[in-house]
Design a protein around this motif. Structure first.
Motif, mmCIF file in Angstrom:
data_model
loop_
_atom_site.group_PDB
_atom_site.id
_atom_site.type_symbol
_atom_site.label_atom_id
_atom_site.label_comp_id
_atom_site.label_asym_id
_atom_site.label_seq_id
_atom_site.Cartn_x
_atom_site.Cartn_y
_atom_site.Cartn_z
ATOM 1 N N PRO A 124 12.114 -7.670 -13.366
ATOM 2 C CA PRO A 124 13.441 -7.313 -13.872
ATOM 3 C C PRO A 124 13.507 -5.891 -14.440
ATOM 4 C CG PRO A 124 12.730 -9.426 -14.790
ATOM 5 C CD PRO A 124 11.575 -8.838 -14.067
ATOM 6 N N PHE A 125 12.341 -5.289 -14.732
ATOM 7 C CA PHE A 125 12.319 -3.976 -15.375
ATOM 8 C C PHE A 125 12.020 -2.839 -14.418
ATOM 9 C CE2 PHE A 125 10.915 -7.214 -18.402
ATOM 10 C CZ PHE A 125 11.929 -7.115 -19.340
ATOM 11 N N ALA A 126 11.783 -3.142 -13.145
ATOM 12 C CA ALA A 126 11.443 -2.101 -12.172
ATOM 13 C C ALA A 126 12.418 -2.148 -11.006
ATOM 14 C CB ALA A 126 10.021 -2.324 -11.661
ATOM 15 N N THR A 127 12.739 -0.954 -10.519
ATOM 16 C CA THR A 127 13.569 -0.900 -9.316
ATOM 17 C C THR A 127 12.692 -1.288 -8.127
ATOM 18 O OG1 THR A 127 13.019 1.405 -8.835
ATOM 19 C CG2 THR A 127 14.912 1.013 -10.298
ATOM 20 N N GLU A 128 13.335 -1.528 -7.003
ATOM 21 C CA GLU A 128 12.564 -1.858 -5.800
ATOM 22 C C GLU A 128 11.659 -0.700 -5.406
ATOM 23 O OE1 GLU A 128 14.535 -3.618 -2.441
ATOM 24 O OE2 GLU A 128 15.871 -4.765 -3.738
ATOM 25 N N ALA A 129 12.134 0.517 -5.578
ATOM 26 C CA ALA A 129 11.327 1.694 -5.241
ATOM 27 C C ALA A 129 10.106 1.800 -6.153
ATOM 28 C CB ALA A 129 12.178 2.960 -5.345
ATOM 29 N N GLU A 130 10.283 1.535 -7.455
ATOM 30 C CA GLU A 130 9.148 1.581 -8.385
ATOM 31 C C GLU A 130 8.139 0.484 -8.062
ATOM 32 O OE1 GLU A 130 11.270 3.355 -12.419
ATOM 33 O OE2 GLU A 130 11.493 1.211 -11.941
ATOM 34 N N ALA A 131 8.620 -0.702 -7.759
ATOM 35 C CA ALA A 131 7.734 -1.802 -7.405
ATOM 36 C C ALA A 131 6.971 -1.472 -6.120
ATOM 37 C CB ALA A 131 8.513 -3.097 -7.237
ATOM 38 N N ALA A 132 7.675 -0.904 -5.143
ATOM 39 C CA ALA A 132 7.033 -0.518 -3.885
ATOM 40 C C ALA A 132 5.972 0.552 -4.130
ATOM 41 C CB ALA A 132 8.075 -0.034 -2.884
ATOM 42 N N ASP A 133 6.250 1.486 -5.058
ATOM 43 C CA ASP A 133 5.292 2.539 -5.387
ATOM 44 C C ASP A 133 4.031 1.948 -6.029
ATOM 45 O OD1 ASP A 133 4.452 5.266 -5.603
ATOM 46 O OD2 ASP A 133 4.930 5.166 -7.753
ATOM 47 N N VAL A 134 4.208 1.012 -6.948
ATOM 48 C CA VAL A 134 3.059 0.363 -7.595
ATOM 49 C C VAL A 134 2.235 -0.386 -6.555
ATOM 50 C CG1 VAL A 134 2.371 -1.457 -9.211
ATOM 51 C CG2 VAL A 134 4.102 0.213 -9.878
ATOM 52 N N LEU A 135 2.898 -1.113 -5.675
ATOM 53 C CA LEU A 135 2.185 -1.867 -4.646
ATOM 54 C C LEU A 135 1.467 -0.938 -3.661
ATOM 55 C CD1 LEU A 135 4.749 -4.731 -3.953
ATOM 56 C CD2 LEU A 135 2.623 -4.852 -5.290
ATOM 57 N N ALA A 136 2.087 0.172 -3.309
ATOM 58 C CA ALA A 136 1.447 1.131 -2.410
ATOM 59 C C ALA A 136 0.216 1.753 -3.060
ATOM 60 C CB ALA A 136 2.441 2.219 -2.003
ATOM 61 N N THR A 137 0.328 2.085 -4.334
ATOM 62 C CA THR A 137 -0.824 2.644 -5.066
ATOM 63 C C THR A 137 -1.945 1.612 -5.151
ATOM 64 O OG1 THR A 137 0.612 4.100 -6.355
ATOM 65 C CG2 THR A 137 -1.584 3.656 -7.249
ATOM 66 N N ALA A 138 -1.597 0.375 -5.414
ATOM 67 C CA ALA A 138 -2.600 -0.695 -5.458
ATOM 68 C C ALA A 138 -3.276 -0.846 -4.099
ATOM 69 C CB ALA A 138 -1.962 -2.007 -5.893
ATOM 70 N N ASP A 139 -2.504 -0.750 -3.021
ATOM 71 C CA ASP A 139 -3.083 -0.841 -1.678
ATOM 72 C C ASP A 139 -4.042 0.316 -1.411
ATOM 73 O OD1 ASP A 139 -1.700 -3.167 -1.114
ATOM 74 O OD2 ASP A 139 -0.088 -2.143 0.011
ATOM 75 N N GLN A 140 -3.653 1.531 -1.820
ATOM 76 C CA GLN A 140 -4.515 2.697 -1.630
ATOM 77 C C GLN A 140 -5.821 2.550 -2.418
ATOM 78 O OE1 GLN A 140 -2.000 5.904 -2.873
ATOM 79 N NE2 GLN A 140 -1.140 6.214 -0.839
ATOM 80 N N LEU A 141 -5.709 2.112 -3.652
ATOM 81 C CA LEU A 141 -6.910 1.921 -4.471
ATOM 82 C C LEU A 141 -7.806 0.825 -3.895
ATOM 83 C CD1 LEU A 141 -5.394 2.267 -8.040
ATOM 84 C CD2 LEU A 141 -7.071 3.791 -6.966
ATOM 85 N N GLU A 142 -7.197 -0.230 -3.410
ATOM 86 C CA GLU A 142 -7.977 -1.309 -2.816
ATOM 87 C C GLU A 142 -8.671 -0.843 -1.536
ATOM 88 O OE1 GLU A 142 -7.328 -5.985 -2.529
ATOM 89 O OE2 GLU A 142 -5.943 -4.845 -1.254
ATOM 90 N N ASP A 143 -7.953 -0.057 -0.711
ATOM 91 C CA ASP A 143 -8.570 0.509 0.493
ATOM 92 C C ASP A 143 -9.777 1.364 0.119
ATOM 93 O OD1 ASP A 143 -6.680 -0.737 2.063
ATOM 94 O OD2 ASP A 143 -5.471 1.079 2.391
ATOM 95 N N TRP A 144 -9.629 2.209 -0.892
ATOM 96 C CA TRP A 144 -10.746 3.033 -1.348
ATOM 97 C C TRP A 144 -11.888 2.157 -1.867
ATOM 98 C CZ3 TRP A 144 -12.963 3.170 -6.187
ATOM 99 C CH2 TRP A 144 -13.990 4.112 -6.342
ATOM 100 N N LEU A 145 -11.549 1.157 -2.655
ATOM 101 C CA LEU A 145 -12.556 0.297 -3.261
ATOM 102 C C LEU A 145 -13.416 -0.378 -2.196
ATOM 103 C CD1 LEU A 145 -13.642 -0.968 -5.895
ATOM 104 C CD2 LEU A 145 -11.946 -2.766 -5.612
ATOM 105 N N TYR A 146 -12.816 -0.861 -1.135
ATOM 106 C CA TYR A 146 -13.547 -1.589 -0.115
ATOM 107 C C TYR A 146 -14.117 -0.693 0.984
ATOM 108 C CZ TYR A 146 -11.534 -5.686 -2.331
ATOM 109 O OH TYR A 146 -11.185 -6.632 -3.232
ATOM 110 N N ALA A 147 -13.661 0.553 1.059
ATOM 111 C CA ALA A 147 -14.178 1.467 2.096
ATOM 112 C C ALA A 147 -15.062 2.521 1.437
ATOM 113 C CB ALA A 147 -13.019 2.101 2.860
ATOM 114 N N ASP A 148 -14.457 3.593 1.006
ATOM 115 C CA ASP A 148 -15.209 4.707 0.410
ATOM 116 C C ASP A 148 -15.900 4.308 -0.884
ATOM 117 O OD1 ASP A 148 -14.296 6.296 2.492
ATOM 118 O OD2 ASP A 148 -12.603 7.067 1.344
#
Length: 122
Positions: A95-119
């Motif tokens: 309720p406190f985040a716009t769809e764009a902010e939520a998408a940004d958080v999820l994209a950052t989490a995906d990038q960090l997870e990709d790094w964590l499991y790869a590099d």
């Protein structure tokens, strides 16, 4: 005398101490077997310098193992926080985040997870 026995145990002549005993030299049942005789010579035939060098190498390996364990703990914590961030965006903080902010958080989490499991796996 002086050769390798079956199973890879090495024996020495009767006049020297033998650091390894073969299972055939053990007394008692297999569950309570103990070596019949075990003599350890001081320094195990190594010079003081060689023994000190091996101890330093062991200390370095133990320190490296500690670093690896610490790194794994931090990676585990990062992974837990990534899952928590995804859950928070989808649940309690939605309720406190716009769809764009939520998408940004999820994209950052995906990038960090990709790094964590790869590099980051190295």
């Amino acid at each position: 005398e002086g050769g390798a026995e079956e199973g890879g145990a090495h024996t020495q002549g009767a006049d020297t101490a033998s650091p390894v005993t073969s299972p055939s030299e053990w007394e008692g049942s297999p569950a309570t077997a103990t070596p019949a005789a075990l003599t350890v010579e001081s320094g195990l035939g190594m010079t003081i310098d060689a023994l000190a060098c091996l101890r330093r190498a062991e200390d370095e390996m133990a320190a490296r193992d500690g670093e690896i364990q610490a790194t794994l703990a931090v990676k585990n914590e990062l992974e837990a926080r990534l899952y928590a961030a995804r859950g928070a965006v989808g649940d309690g903080l939605a309720p406190f985040a716009t769809e764009a902010e939520a998408a940004d958080v999820l994209a950052t989490a995906d990038q960090l997870e990709d790094w964590l499991y790869a590099d980051g796996a190295d």
